[in-house]
Design a protein around this motif. Structure first.
Motif, short mmCIF file in Angstrom:
data_model
loop_
_atom_site.label_atom_id
_atom_site.label_comp_id
_atom_site.label_asym_id
_atom_site.label_seq_id
_atom_site.Cartn_x
_atom_site.Cartn_y
_atom_site.Cartn_z
N ARG A 140 0.69 -0.81 -0.61
CA ARG A 140 0.26 -0.13 0.02
C ARG A 140 0.97 1.17 -0.12
O ARG A 140 0.21 2.22 0.71
CB ARG A 140 -0.79 0.20 1.24
CG ARG A 140 -1.48 -0.80 1.10
CD ARG A 140 -2.66 -1.04 2.42
NE ARG A 140 -1.96 -1.75 3.44
CZ ARG A 140 -3.17 -1.78 4.86
NH1 ARG A 140 -4.30 -1.68 4.78
NH2 ARG A 140 -2.05 -2.29 5.42
N GLY A 150 -6.66 -3.61 -4.83
CA GLY A 150 -7.11 -3.26 -3.39
C GLY A 150 -7.74 -1.81 -4.36
O GLY A 150 -7.29 -0.92 -4.45
N SER A 156 -9.59 1.15 -3.29
CA SER A 156 -9.18 1.95 -2.03
C SER A 156 -9.13 3.90 -2.40
O SER A 156 -8.83 4.00 -3.44
CB SER A 156 -7.85 1.82 -1.41
OG SER A 156 -7.89 2.35 -0.39
N THR A 157 -9.63 4.72 -1.46
CA THR A 157 -9.84 5.99 -1.55
C THR A 157 -8.91 6.56 -1.07
O THR A 157 -7.96 7.56 -0.86
CB THR A 157 -10.89 6.40 -1.69
OG1 THR A 157 -10.74 5.94 -0.07
CG2 THR A 157 -12.05 5.80 -1.68
N ASP A 158 -7.82 5.67 -0.48
CA ASP A 158 -6.97 5.72 0.80
C ASP A 158 -4.99 5.40 -0.01
O ASP A 158 -4.41 6.21 0.33
CB ASP A 158 -7.10 5.21 1.82
CG ASP A 158 -8.32 5.74 2.88
OD1 ASP A 158 -8.73 7.02 2.51
OD2 ASP A 158 -8.82 4.98 2.89
N TYR A 159 -4.85 4.30 -0.95
CA TYR A 159 -3.50 4.03 -1.42
C TYR A 159 -4.07 3.47 -2.77
O TYR A 159 -5.03 3.39 -3.00
CB TYR A 159 -3.57 2.16 -0.45
CG TYR A 159 -3.88 2.68 1.13
CD1 TYR A 159 -3.33 2.54 1.95
CD2 TYR A 159 -4.60 1.53 1.33
CE1 TYR A 159 -3.19 2.88 3.00
CE2 TYR A 159 -5.35 1.93 2.43
CZ TYR A 159 -4.38 2.46 3.45
OH TYR A 159 -4.51 2.43 5.06
N GLU A 164 -12.97 -1.62 -1.38
CA GLU A 164 -12.61 -1.39 -0.16
C GLU A 164 -13.30 0.08 -0.29
O GLU A 164 -13.00 0.82 0.96
CB GLU A 164 -10.63 -1.55 0.24
CG GLU A 164 -10.33 -2.60 0.30
CD GLU A 164 -8.85 -2.41 0.44
OE1 GLU A 164 -7.93 -1.12 0.72
OE2 GLU A 164 -8.12 -2.73 0.54
N ALA A 165 -14.36 0.93 -0.75
CA ALA A 165 -14.15 2.17 -1.18
C ALA A 165 -15.65 2.01 -1.29
O ALA A 165 -16.20 2.57 -0.87
CB ALA A 165 -13.63 2.77 -2.45
N ASN A 207 -13.56 -3.54 4.26
CA ASN A 207 -12.99 -2.18 4.63
C ASN A 207 -13.91 -1.41 3.87
O ASN A 207 -15.74 -1.30 3.89
CB ASN A 207 -12.14 -1.62 4.36
CG ASN A 207 -11.29 -2.46 5.25
OD1 ASN A 207 -10.83 -3.44 5.90
ND2 ASN A 207 -9.53 -2.95 4.50
N GLY A 208 -14.05 -0.34 4.39
CA GLY A 208 -14.79 1.04 3.83
C GLY A 208 -16.22 1.05 4.50
O GLY A 208 -15.61 0.40 5.70
#
Length: 266
Positions: free
Chosen positions: A148, A171, A173-176, A192-193, A247-248
């Motif tokens: 990540r 993934g 994802s909004t973070d990674y 994960e979003a 997640n999310g």
């Protein structure tokens, strides 16, 4: 067109907000795995990241889930949360030897997840990949790595995973940052979003796209609208595909999984 199996699931099965929404009202907590494993087709076990389990526990999970169901296991944090990955050999061996083979044909890939602060150090990461056992007690093991940190988005990382036969987790994802390059003989995606204001965590059109992506992976291809590090295509062969809603906004994870399963069944 030939497709490999597509399994869609959630992370774990013990989560209070799912009681009365995913699980029927007053459903016994001790029977939650029984119910969940008949609604989705795979579960990613997070508990194995934090502690070890007895062989009898894995055997019980296998006996509870129906035929065709698969558990993927998140590997111990003692393997991945360390400065020098090359020194993880003892922890890796301990994790593999704890009794996971009791899952039998319901044992899916092992997920090796790294902290977002872990940077790519080529020699050290190559040494770590070499530690991952291909067989445990006569049972073949499959491995996926989720990195990540943006430093991993380089061709060298993709090449070493492909050479090792290890899948890079995609993934959403909004973070990674994400790496969608296919490197193993299976595909492992973590969605994960999820958001609270969508009934299934993801918008219907997004679920349509993920259904199409899953079919593409299962047929041996790479979806054209995802972020890739390399331009080369993997060997064109059907690949087992795992898609987890995790997640999310976690309360919506089961709804997302069920919505995707419905699309894939259409």
């Amino acid at each position: 067109m030939t497709y490999a199996p597509i399994r869609v699931g959630i992370g774990g099965w013990t989560y209070e907000p799912w009681r009365g929404s995913f699980y029927p009202p007053k459903w016994p907590i001790k029977r939650e795995l029984e119910f969940a494993s008949r609604q989705v087709t795979a579960i990613e076990v997070n508990g194995t990241y934090y502690s070890g389990f007895k062989p009898a526990t894995f055997a019980s999970w296998a006996a509870t889930a129906p035929e065709g169901f698969v558990f993927t296991l998140k590997a111990s944090r003692f393997c991945t949360n360390r400065k020098v990955l090359a020194e993880a050999g003892e922890s890796v061996a301990k994790f593999a030897a704890q009794g996971i083979v009791e899952l039998g044909d319901k044992l899916g890939p092992i997920l090796w997840q790294f902290m977002a602060t872990k940077k790519f150090e080529p020699d050290d990461f190559a040494a770590f990949l070499a530690l991952l056992p291909k067989v445990q007690d006569g049972v073949a093991l499959r491995h996926a790595v989720q990195v990540r940190h943006e430093s991993f988005a380089v061709p060298e990382f993709v090449s070493m995973c492909r050479a090792a036969g290890v899948a890079i987790v995609f993934g959403d994802s909004t973070d990674y940052p994400a790496i969608a390059d296919v490197t193993g003989d299976f595909v492992y995606a973590r969605l994960e979003a999820a958001v609270e204001d969508e009934a299934a965590g993801y918008a219907p059109e997004a679920l349509d796209r993920w259904a199409e992506a899953a079919r593409t992976w299962a047929a041996g291809g790479q979806p054209g609208d995802l972020p890739y590090v390399t331009s080369g295509a993997p060997e064109q062969k059907p690949r087992d595909t795992f898609v987890f809603f995790i997640n999310g906004f976690k309360p919506k994870a089961p709804a997302g999984a069920l919505a995707l399963i419905e699309r894939l069944s259409a």
